[in-house]
Design a protein around this motif. Structure first.
Motif, PDB file in Angstrom:
ATOM      1  N   ASP A   1       0.842  -1.194   0.000  1.00 19.59           N
ATOM      2  CA  ASP A   1       0.000   0.000   0.000  1.00 19.59           C
ATOM      3  C   ASP A   1       0.875   1.241   0.000  1.00 19.59           C
ATOM      4  O   ASP A   1       0.642   2.171  -0.762  1.00 19.59           O
ATOM      5  CB  ASP A   1      -0.928  -0.016   1.215  1.00 19.59           C
ATOM      6  N   PHE A   2       1.887   1.222   0.861  1.00 18.16           N
ATOM      7  CA  PHE A   2       2.844   2.321   0.911  1.00 18.16           C
ATOM      8  C   PHE A   2       4.209   1.799   1.335  1.00 18.16           C
ATOM      9  O   PHE A   2       4.318   0.792   2.053  1.00 18.16           O
ATOM     10  CB  PHE A   2       2.397   3.411   1.909  1.00 18.16           C
ATOM     11  N   ASN A   3       5.246   2.481   0.891  1.00 17.05           N
ATOM     12  CA  ASN A   3       6.597   2.326   1.397  1.00 17.05           C
ATOM     13  C   ASN A   3       6.993   3.672   1.993  1.00 17.05           C
ATOM     14  O   ASN A   3       6.673   4.720   1.435  1.00 17.05           O
ATOM     15  CB  ASN A   3       7.561   1.962   0.265  1.00 17.05           C
ATOM     16  N   PHE A   4       7.671   3.667   3.141  1.00 15.15           N
ATOM     17  CA  PHE A   4       8.088   4.942   3.725  1.00 15.15           C
ATOM     18  C   PHE A   4       9.597   4.977   3.933  1.00 15.15           C
ATOM     19  O   PHE A   4      10.229   3.962   4.216  1.00 15.15           O
ATOM     20  CB  PHE A   4       7.345   5.234   5.036  1.00 15.15           C
ATOM     21  N   GLU A   5      10.153   6.166   3.756  1.00 17.28           N
ATOM     22  CA  GLU A   5      11.569   6.414   3.988  1.00 17.28           C
ATOM     23  C   GLU A   5      11.691   7.688   4.811  1.00 17.28           C
ATOM     24  O   GLU A   5      11.015   8.686   4.529  1.00 17.28           O
ATOM     25  CB  GLU A   5      12.329   6.589   2.670  1.00 17.28           C
ATOM     26  N   LEU A   6      12.564   7.661   5.806  1.00 14.50           N
ATOM     27  CA  LEU A   6      12.753   8.839   6.643  1.00 14.50           C
ATOM     28  C   LEU A   6      13.758   9.814   6.045  1.00 14.50           C
ATOM     29  O   LEU A   6      13.944  10.914   6.566  1.00 14.50           O
ATOM     30  CB  LEU A   6      13.174   8.428   8.055  1.00 14.50           C
ATOM     31  N   VAL A   7      14.401   9.408   4.955  1.00 12.22           N
ATOM     32  CA  VAL A   7      15.236  10.302   4.158  1.00 12.22           C
ATOM     33  C   VAL A   7      15.297   9.680   2.772  1.00 12.22           C
ATOM     34  O   VAL A   7      15.258   8.457   2.634  1.00 12.22           O
ATOM     35  CB  VAL A   7      16.643  10.474   4.780  1.00 12.22           C
ATOM     36  N   SER A   8      15.373  10.494   1.721  1.00 15.85           N
ATOM     37  CA  SER A   8      15.369   9.937   0.376  1.00 15.85           C
ATOM     38  C   SER A   8      16.664   9.178   0.101  1.00 15.85           C
ATOM     39  O   SER A   8      17.727   9.490   0.651  1.00 15.85           O
ATOM     40  CB  SER A   8      15.180  11.035  -0.676  1.00 15.85           C
ATOM     41  N   SER A   9      16.591   8.189  -0.760  1.00 14.58           N
ATOM     42  CA  SER A   9      17.752   7.367  -1.085  1.00 14.58           C
ATOM     43  C   SER A   9      18.887   8.207  -1.648  1.00 14.58           C
ATOM     44  O   SER A   9      20.051   8.043  -1.276  1.00 14.58           O
ATOM     45  CB  SER A   9      17.358   6.281  -2.092  1.00 14.58           C
ATOM     46  N   ASN A  10      18.560   9.116  -2.554  1.00 15.43           N
ATOM     47  CA  ASN A  10      19.596   9.936  -3.166  1.00 15.43           C
ATOM     48  C   ASN A  10      20.262  10.848  -2.134  1.00 15.43           C
ATOM     49  O   ASN A  10      21.498  10.953  -2.088  1.00 15.43           O
ATOM     50  CB  ASN A  10      19.005  10.778  -4.288  1.00 15.43           C
ATOM     51  N   ASP A  11      19.464  11.492  -1.312  1.00 14.34           N
ATOM     52  CA  ASP A  11      20.022  12.414  -0.325  1.00 14.34           C
ATOM     53  C   ASP A  11      20.926  11.680   0.667  1.00 14.34           C
ATOM     54  O   ASP A  11      21.982  12.196   1.057  1.00 14.34           O
ATOM     55  CB  ASP A  11      18.908  13.131   0.429  1.00 14.34           C
ATOM     56  N   LEU A  12      20.522  10.488   1.078  1.00 15.53           N
ATOM     57  CA  LEU A  12      21.326   9.742   2.046  1.00 15.53           C
ATOM     58  C   LEU A  12      22.649   9.290   1.418  1.00 15.53           C
ATOM     59  O   LEU A  12      23.716   9.389   2.032  1.00 15.53           O
ATOM     60  CB  LEU A  12      20.552   8.535   2.567  1.00 15.53           C
ATOM     61  N   GLY A  13      22.580   8.800   0.186  1.00 17.73           N
ATOM     62  CA  GLY A  13      23.793   8.362  -0.487  1.00 17.73           C
ATOM     63  C   GLY A  13      24.762   9.507  -0.717  1.00 17.73           C
ATOM     64  O   GLY A  13      25.971   9.378  -0.477  1.00 17.73           O
TER      65      GLY A  13
ATOM     66  N   HIS B   1      19.617  -0.316   0.403  1.00 17.23           N
ATOM     67  CA  HIS B   1      21.069  -0.261   0.565  1.00 17.23           C
ATOM     68  C   HIS B   1      21.755  -0.004  -0.774  1.00 17.23           C
ATOM     69  O   HIS B   1      22.697   0.798  -0.876  1.00 17.23           O
ATOM     70  CB  HIS B   1      21.591  -1.572   1.151  1.00 17.23           C
ATOM     71  N   ASN B   2      21.298  -0.691  -1.803  1.00 17.00           N
ATOM     72  CA  ASN B   2      21.920  -0.541  -3.119  1.00 17.00           C
ATOM     73  C   ASN B   2      21.574   0.796  -3.760  1.00 17.00           C
ATOM     74  O   ASN B   2      22.390   1.367  -4.496  1.00 17.00           O
ATOM     75  CB  ASN B   2      21.524  -1.713  -4.004  1.00 17.00           C
ATOM     76  N   ALA B   3      20.385   1.329  -3.462  1.00 16.66           N
ATOM     77  CA  ALA B   3      20.039   2.660  -3.960  1.00 16.66           C
ATOM     78  C   ALA B   3      20.925   3.721  -3.314  1.00 16.66           C
ATOM     79  O   ALA B   3      21.390   4.656  -3.990  1.00 16.66           O
ATOM     80  CB  ALA B   3      18.568   2.956  -3.685  1.00 16.66           C
ATOM     81  N   TRP B   4      21.170   3.603  -2.003  1.00 19.54           N
ATOM     82  CA  TRP B   4      22.070   4.541  -1.332  1.00 19.54           C
ATOM     83  C   TRP B   4      23.476   4.432  -1.916  1.00 19.54           C
ATOM     84  O   TRP B   4      24.132   5.445  -2.173  1.00 19.54           O
ATOM     85  CB  TRP B   4      22.138   4.244   0.168  1.00 19.54           C
ATOM     86  N   ALA B   5      23.927   3.189  -2.100  1.00 18.60           N
ATOM     87  CA  ALA B   5      25.262   2.973  -2.648  1.00 18.60           C
ATOM     88  C   ALA B   5      25.374   3.532  -4.064  1.00 18.60           C
ATOM     89  O   ALA B   5      26.387   4.156  -4.415  1.00 18.60           O
ATOM     90  CB  ALA B   5      25.596   1.486  -2.628  1.00 18.60           C
ATOM     91  N   ASP B   6      24.344   3.321  -4.876  1.00 18.50           N
ATOM     92  CA  ASP B   6      24.362   3.845  -6.248  1.00 18.50           C
ATOM     93  C   ASP B   6      24.518   5.365  -6.245  1.00 18.50           C
ATOM     94  O   ASP B   6      25.286   5.931  -7.036  1.00 18.50           O
ATOM     95  CB  ASP B   6      23.069   3.472  -6.983  1.00 18.50           C
ATOM     96  N   ALA B   7      23.770   6.032  -5.360  1.00 17.48           N
ATOM     97  CA  ALA B   7      23.837   7.494  -5.301  1.00 17.48           C
ATOM     98  C   ALA B   7      25.213   7.961  -4.841  1.00 17.48           C
ATOM     99  O   ALA B   7      25.759   8.946  -5.368  1.00 17.48           O
ATOM    100  CB  ALA B   7      22.758   8.029  -4.362  1.00 17.48           C
ATOM    101  N   ALA B   8      25.789   7.253  -3.865  1.00 17.50           N
ATOM    102  CA  ALA B   8      27.116   7.629  -3.368  1.00 17.50           C
ATOM    103  C   ALA B   8      28.183   7.429  -4.434  1.00 17.50           C
ATOM    104  O   ALA B   8      29.041   8.294  -4.648  1.00 17.50           O
ATOM    105  CB  ALA B   8      27.449   6.802  -2.120  1.00 17.50           C
TER     106      ALA B   8
END
Length: 321
Positions: A117-129, A158-165
């Motif tokens: 129904d929903f997925n939640f993130e407390l910070v966006s993947s790109n911003d965190l990476g 984890h992989n989205a954060w790594a990709d952004a970094a």
């Protein structure tokens, strides 16, 4: 499933579902500080709202154990299933069955999951990476080689954060190179430590480790400390403050950014209860616990990063993070 089998599979499991709203949250693995804090948040918010919510923690990060846990919750007839996936693709069929049974599904750290129904993130993947990459850039001066750890090669967030970094470093530190392919070791202190020791032996110019997974910085920092290289080999990533505080003060962990697993546990319960009661979630809404959100498809993004540093780690640890 026998009682003995249930004990072998899960570290936490209630005996029955009550008549009140019931929420079961399946996490990656039980018994580690990150998910201990999440469990505390689940229990606190459930008590505040007067509903029944609990965490199920598999004894390993095998995605098949999460499938079994979700199947068990479907059979119990819970109102809401929350999950932090180890392998989002593996869980799609069982989450589809849960929704077909009328159960609300909420995911976390899994922005590409379809059957929720929903997925939640407390910070966006790109911003965190990017935040981690910028800290890594500062620590290394854009010199030398580096390695990237994730909790598993199939863990979506984890992989989205790594990709952004990595994308940030490729653009802003073009002379730095990864010394090896990405390692799926960051949910194990021992695996992260051993991998780091191997990398330091094989790569004298190793400048640092970027670790996305709460145990990765701990294991990597212990290896760096063992080799007497604290402050020379940077270790940047997200971890539980209480678990990593001494390594930060010793200089073995450079720092990182994180969100509160305690708050994430509360959000699972808050959103689950809201969905059961027919609440509506819209872009720009100001939601309890999350504040003003951005809604992209079925992904809820808040902006609540916490810096992990010598200045902040003790306070965060005292908060139970």
């Amino acid at each position: 499933m026998s009682a003995a089998a249930a004990v072998a599979l899960f570290t936490t499991a209630p005996l029955a579902v009550s008549a009140e709203t019931t929420i079961g949250v399946v996490v990656k693995i039980g018994g580690i500080p990150w998910f201990n804090a999440m469990e505390a948040g689940i229990e606190q918010r459930a008590e505040e709202l007067g509903i029944n919510a609990f965490m199920v923690g598999p004894t390993s990060d095998d995605p098949a154990l999460q499938v079994r846990a979700i199947e068990d919750l479907i059979a119990r007839g819970v109102d809401v299933i929350g999950v932090v996936p180890n392998d989002a693709q593996v869980l799609e069929p069982v989450l589809e069955r849960a929704r077909a049974a009328g159960i609300k599904v909420i995911t976390h750290e899994s922005p590409d999951t379809i059957n929720n129904d929903f997925n939640f993130e407390l910070v966006s993947s790109n911003d965190l990476g990017v935040a981690h990459a910028q800290l890594f850039q500062e620590a290394t001066g854009c010199e030398g080689g580096y390695a990237v750890y994730v909790g598993g090669l199939t863990v979506p967030a984890h992989n989205a954060w790594a990709d952004a970094a990595v994308a940030y470093l490729e653009e802003n530190c073009p002379d730095m190179t990864q010394v090896a392919e990405r390692f799926g070791v960051a949910e194990s202190v021992d695996d992260s430590r051993n991998t780091t020791l191997d990398l330091m032996r094989a790569n004298p110019d190793l400048a640092g480790i970027l670790a996305f997974g709460s145990q990765g910085p701990i294991g990597a920092a212990r290896a760096v400390e063992e080799r007497g290289l604290s402050g020379e080999v940077a270790v940047v990533g997200l971890f539980s403050a209480g678990q990593g505080r001494q390594l930060v003060h010793d200089g073995a962990i450079t720092g990182g950014f994180v969100w509160s697993p305690l708050e994430a546990g509360k959000v699972f319960v808050e959103l689950g209860n809201m969905l059961v009661e027919g609440g509506e979630i819209t872009d720009g809404a100001d939601l309890p616990l999350l504040g003003e959100i951005a809604l992209q498809g079925n992904n809820i993004f808040a902006n609540k990063p916490l810096a992990l540093s010598k200045d902040t780690v003790d306070g965060l640890a005292e908060m139970g993070l």
